[in-house]
Write a protein that holds these residues in place. Structure first.
Motif, PDB file in Angstrom:
ATOM      1  N   ILE A  61      -4.586  17.388  -8.106  1.00  0.00           N
ATOM      2  CA  ILE A  61      -4.867  17.145  -6.677  1.00  0.00           C
ATOM      3  C   ILE A  61      -6.103  17.904  -6.188  1.00  0.00           C
ATOM      4  O   ILE A  61      -6.544  17.720  -5.068  1.00  0.00           O
ATOM      5  N   ARG A  62      -6.662  18.767  -7.054  1.00  0.00           N
ATOM      6  CA  ARG A  62      -7.872  19.528  -6.672  1.00  0.00           C
ATOM      7  C   ARG A  62      -9.132  18.888  -7.245  1.00  0.00           C
ATOM      8  O   ARG A  62     -10.220  19.465  -7.159  1.00  0.00           O
ATOM      9  N   SER A  63      -9.017  17.713  -7.874  1.00  0.00           N
ATOM     10  CA  SER A  63     -10.199  17.094  -8.491  1.00  0.00           C
ATOM     11  C   SER A  63     -11.215  16.717  -7.409  1.00  0.00           C
ATOM     12  O   SER A  63     -10.861  16.545  -6.233  1.00  0.00           O
ATOM     13  N   THR A  64     -12.477  16.582  -7.822  1.00  0.00           N
ATOM     14  CA  THR A  64     -13.530  16.226  -6.857  1.00  0.00           C
ATOM     15  C   THR A  64     -13.229  14.864  -6.226  1.00  0.00           C
ATOM     16  O   THR A  64     -13.439  14.657  -5.036  1.00  0.00           O
ATOM     17  N   GLU A  65     -12.700  13.941  -7.037  1.00  0.00           N
ATOM     18  CA  GLU A  65     -12.424  12.606  -6.484  1.00  0.00           C
ATOM     19  C   GLU A  65     -11.381  12.688  -5.365  1.00  0.00           C
ATOM     20  O   GLU A  65     -11.553  12.102  -4.294  1.00  0.00           O
ATOM     21  N   VAL A  66     -10.313  13.425  -5.606  1.00  0.00           N
ATOM     22  CA  VAL A  66      -9.280  13.567  -4.567  1.00  0.00           C
ATOM     23  C   VAL A  66      -9.884  14.282  -3.351  1.00  0.00           C
ATOM     24  O   VAL A  66      -9.727  13.837  -2.207  1.00  0.00           O
ATOM     25  N   THR A  67     -10.616  15.359  -3.594  1.00  0.00           N
ATOM     26  CA  THR A  67     -11.212  16.133  -2.493  1.00  0.00           C
ATOM     27  C   THR A  67     -12.116  15.251  -1.626  1.00  0.00           C
ATOM     28  O   THR A  67     -12.081  15.334  -0.404  1.00  0.00           O
ATOM     29  N   ASN A 112     -11.958  12.070  -1.107  1.00  0.00           N
ATOM     30  CA  ASN A 112     -11.327  10.902  -0.483  1.00  0.00           C
ATOM     31  C   ASN A 112     -10.120  11.232   0.381  1.00  0.00           C
ATOM     32  O   ASN A 112      -9.605  10.377   1.100  1.00  0.00           O
ATOM     33  N   VAL A 113      -9.673  12.497   0.312  1.00  0.00           N
ATOM     34  CA  VAL A 113      -8.440  12.852   1.028  1.00  0.00           C
ATOM     35  C   VAL A 113      -8.573  12.691   2.549  1.00  0.00           C
ATOM     36  O   VAL A 113      -7.622  12.267   3.211  1.00  0.00           O
ATOM     37  N   SER A 114      -9.749  12.945   3.103  1.00  0.00           N
ATOM     38  CA  SER A 114      -9.883  12.852   4.564  1.00  0.00           C
ATOM     39  C   SER A 114      -9.683  11.421   5.055  1.00  0.00           C
ATOM     40  O   SER A 114      -9.167  11.209   6.155  1.00  0.00           O
ATOM     41  N   GLN A 115     -10.087  10.449   4.228  1.00  0.00           N
ATOM     42  CA  GLN A 115      -9.881   9.054   4.623  1.00  0.00           C
ATOM     43  C   GLN A 115      -8.387   8.730   4.637  1.00  0.00           C
ATOM     44  O   GLN A 115      -7.861   8.176   5.603  1.00  0.00           O
ATOM     45  N   VAL A 116      -7.700   9.131   3.573  1.00  0.00           N
ATOM     46  CA  VAL A 116      -6.259   8.869   3.480  1.00  0.00           C
ATOM     47  C   VAL A 116      -5.521   9.597   4.620  1.00  0.00           C
ATOM     48  O   VAL A 116      -4.588   9.059   5.219  1.00  0.00           O
ATOM     49  N   ALA A 117      -5.990  10.809   4.937  1.00  0.00           N
ATOM     50  CA  ALA A 117      -5.334  11.619   5.980  1.00  0.00           C
ATOM     51  C   ALA A 117      -5.623  11.095   7.391  1.00  0.00           C
ATOM     52  O   ALA A 117      -5.026  11.574   8.349  1.00  0.00           O
ATOM     53  N   SER A 118      -6.527  10.124   7.504  1.00  0.00           N
ATOM     54  CA  SER A 118      -6.821   9.602   8.845  1.00  0.00           C
ATOM     55  C   SER A 118      -5.861   8.473   9.230  1.00  0.00           C
ATOM     56  O   SER A 118      -5.821   8.066  10.384  1.00  0.00           O
ATOM     57  N   TYR A 119      -5.044   7.981   8.277  1.00  0.00           N
ATOM     58  CA  TYR A 119      -4.153   6.854   8.579  1.00  0.00           C
ATOM     59  C   TYR A 119      -2.911   7.329   9.340  1.00  0.00           C
ATOM     60  O   TYR A 119      -2.196   8.235   8.882  1.00  0.00           O
ATOM     61  N   ALA A 120      -2.655   6.669  10.491  1.00  0.00           N
ATOM     62  CA  ALA A 120      -1.571   7.111  11.382  1.00  0.00           C
ATOM     63  C   ALA A 120      -0.226   7.206  10.661  1.00  0.00           C
ATOM     64  O   ALA A 120       0.490   8.204  10.801  1.00  0.00           O
ATOM     65  N   ALA A 121       0.121   6.184   9.885  1.00  0.00           N
ATOM     66  CA  ALA A 121       1.453   6.170   9.253  1.00  0.00           C
ATOM     67  C   ALA A 121       1.577   7.242   8.172  1.00  0.00           C
ATOM     68  O   ALA A 121       2.662   7.766   7.933  1.00  0.00           O
ATOM     69  N   VAL A 122       0.462   7.557   7.532  1.00  0.00           N
ATOM     70  CA  VAL A 122       0.480   8.632   6.524  1.00  0.00           C
ATOM     71  C   VAL A 122       0.759   9.951   7.232  1.00  0.00           C
ATOM     72  O   VAL A 122       1.621  10.738   6.829  1.00  0.00           O
ATOM     73  N   ARG A 123       0.067  10.177   8.349  1.00  0.00           N
ATOM     74  CA  ARG A 123       0.251  11.443   9.075  1.00  0.00           C
ATOM     75  C   ARG A 123       1.686  11.559   9.599  1.00  0.00           C
ATOM     76  O   ARG A 123       2.330  12.582   9.465  1.00  0.00           O
ATOM     77  N   VAL A 156      -0.709  12.433  -1.781  1.00  0.00           N
ATOM     78  CA  VAL A 156      -0.684  11.005  -1.419  1.00  0.00           C
ATOM     79  C   VAL A 156      -1.974  10.331  -1.916  1.00  0.00           C
ATOM     80  O   VAL A 156      -1.951   9.208  -2.441  1.00  0.00           O
ATOM     81  N   THR A 157      -3.091  11.039  -1.800  1.00  0.00           N
ATOM     82  CA  THR A 157      -4.381  10.487  -2.259  1.00  0.00           C
ATOM     83  C   THR A 157      -4.336  10.250  -3.773  1.00  0.00           C
ATOM     84  O   THR A 157      -4.760   9.204  -4.268  1.00  0.00           O
ATOM     85  N   LEU A 158      -3.782  11.227  -4.493  1.00  0.00           N
ATOM     86  CA  LEU A 158      -3.670  11.079  -5.948  1.00  0.00           C
ATOM     87  C   LEU A 158      -2.713   9.929  -6.311  1.00  0.00           C
ATOM     88  O   LEU A 158      -2.984   9.172  -7.248  1.00  0.00           O
ATOM     89  N   ALA A 159      -1.641   9.782  -5.541  1.00  0.00           N
ATOM     90  CA  ALA A 159      -0.676   8.706  -5.810  1.00  0.00           C
ATOM     91  C   ALA A 159      -1.366   7.346  -5.665  1.00  0.00           C
ATOM     92  O   ALA A 159      -1.124   6.422  -6.451  1.00  0.00           O
ATOM     93  N   ALA A 160      -2.259   7.231  -4.667  1.00  0.00           N
ATOM     94  CA  ALA A 160      -3.000   5.971  -4.478  1.00  0.00           C
ATOM     95  C   ALA A 160      -3.866   5.708  -5.706  1.00  0.00           C
ATOM     96  O   ALA A 160      -3.882   4.604  -6.263  1.00  0.00           O
ATOM     97  N   ALA A 172      -6.748   1.105  -3.479  1.00  0.00           N
ATOM     98  CA  ALA A 172      -8.036   1.622  -2.978  1.00  0.00           C
ATOM     99  C   ALA A 172      -7.797   2.564  -1.801  1.00  0.00           C
ATOM    100  O   ALA A 172      -6.883   2.346  -1.007  1.00  0.00           O
ATOM    101  N   TYR A 173      -8.638   3.600  -1.679  1.00  0.00           N
ATOM    102  CA  TYR A 173      -8.477   4.555  -0.577  1.00  0.00           C
ATOM    103  C   TYR A 173      -8.686   3.879   0.782  1.00  0.00           C
ATOM    104  O   TYR A 173      -8.195   4.342   1.798  1.00  0.00           O
ATOM    105  N   SER A 174      -9.423   2.761   0.765  1.00  0.00           N
ATOM    106  CA  SER A 174      -9.673   2.038   2.016  1.00  0.00           C
ATOM    107  C   SER A 174      -8.528   1.092   2.373  1.00  0.00           C
ATOM    108  O   SER A 174      -8.509   0.523   3.467  1.00  0.00           O
ATOM    109  N   ASP A 175      -7.568   0.918   1.458  1.00  0.00           N
ATOM    110  CA  ASP A 175      -6.472  -0.038   1.677  1.00  0.00           C
ATOM    111  C   ASP A 175      -5.327   0.677   2.411  1.00  0.00           C
ATOM    112  O   ASP A 175      -4.343   1.116   1.802  1.00  0.00           O
ATOM    113  N   GLU A 176      -5.450   0.724   3.734  1.00  0.00           N
ATOM    114  CA  GLU A 176      -4.474   1.480   4.530  1.00  0.00           C
ATOM    115  C   GLU A 176      -3.049   0.986   4.307  1.00  0.00           C
ATOM    116  O   GLU A 176      -2.142   1.774   4.042  1.00  0.00           O
ATOM    117  N   SER A 177      -2.841  -0.342   4.395  1.00  0.00           N
ATOM    118  CA  SER A 177      -1.451  -0.813   4.279  1.00  0.00           C
ATOM    119  C   SER A 177      -0.920  -0.613   2.865  1.00  0.00           C
ATOM    120  O   SER A 177       0.265  -0.327   2.668  1.00  0.00           O
TER     121      SER A 177
END
Ligand code: CDP
Ligand code: CDP
Length: 225
Positions: free
Chosen positions: A90-96, A98-109, A42-46, A52-57
């Motif tokens: 999906i193993r790139s440093t950029e994804v690694t 930023n993934v925790s931010q994306v994984a913190s969004y309720a609807a993503v989880r 999902v992080t890579l798809a964004a 932006a990783y900060s753009d939850e919606s």
């Protein structure tokens, strides 16, 4: 009573979850699900869509257009995003980082947990992640909480990266692991925590074989009950 056998493995970054889970799944002929790979996809798809990783919606809106598929492969499972292989991306440093931010969004989880439960419905399964024993598979017959000292975990990742020919810095690797663990353990929804009925396995100083045989014994004991 569950009709299939479920093994949940949770723990912090680089504790050995996916390495151990893959080996156990192949020994037991269970399906293996790497839930971290789903959050990474999902992080890579964004990233690919320029959201932006900060753009939850913005990220939540992407979810309906994201198909994630696993295929067996050697030495590792292959991961596909909308039929395009992303196993390495999906193993790139950029994804690694930023993934925790994306994984913190309720609807993503919520969306990914639903997908994970659907896969777990039909077969005997080993699933690894951060919230498997607490949230995704609360009735799993075996729950393992896998840990190791942060020094050992950073060293393991370091060796893995060096073997891949990547230039890495051990100090920043350790800092990144600590930062990700902090975010994963302190988020509001399904933070990384040991389930009450999980067995704590500290792998510091243990080889992969040691850990596999330790957990195999735990599974065998449970299967006999
Ligand atoms: O393999 P590694 O420990 O680097 O991480 P991963 O299992 O690939 O997971 C990547 C990230 O996805 C974690 O740091 C969490 O932020 C998130 N994740 C999660 O929130 N819940 C899960 N069940 C699995 C992963
Ligand atoms: O999935 P997770 O992030 O928890 O860890 P991993 O990707 O399975 O393991 C991280 C690295 O540690 C890999 O290179 C494994 O081969 C290594 N490892 C190890 O050296 N000793 C163990 N007992 C377990 C894993």
């Amino acid at each position: 009573m569950l009709k299939n056998f479920q093994v949940a493995i949770d723990g912090p970054a680089s504790a050995g979850k996916s390495t151990i889970a893959k080996i156990l799944a192949s020994h037991l002929k269970y399906v293996y699900v790497d839930t971290g790979a789903m959050y990474r996809t999902v992080t890579l798809a964004a990233k690919k869509s320029g959201v932006a990783y900060s753009d939850e919606s913005g990220i939540v809106n992407l979810l309906s257009q994201i198909d994630i598929r696993f295929e067996p492969g050697i030495p590792t499972q292959r991961v596909y995003l909308n039929n395009q292989e992303v196993t390495e991306d999906i193993r790139s440093t950029e994804v690694t980082n930023n993934v925790s931010q994306v994984a913190s969004y309720a609807a993503v989880r919520q969306n990914l947990v639903e997908r994970q439960r659907q896969i777990a419905n039909s077969s005997d399964i080993i699933m690894d992640g951060r919230d498997i024993g607490t949230t995704v598979l609360p009735h799993a017959q075996v729950k393992i909480f896998l840990i190791a000292s942060v020094e050992e975990r950073a060293n393991r990742r370091y060796k893995e990266n060096v073997a891949k020919g990547m230039t890495v810095d051990l100090v920043s690797l350790k800092k990144d692991i600590e930062a990700r663990d902090y975010k994963d353990s302190h988020r509001e929804i399904s933070p990384l925590t040991q389930a009450k009925d999980a067995v704590l396995v500290d792998t510091t100083g243990l080889s992969i074989d040691d850990v596999v045989s330790k957990i195999t014994k735990i599974i065998q004991n449970k299967q006999k009950q």
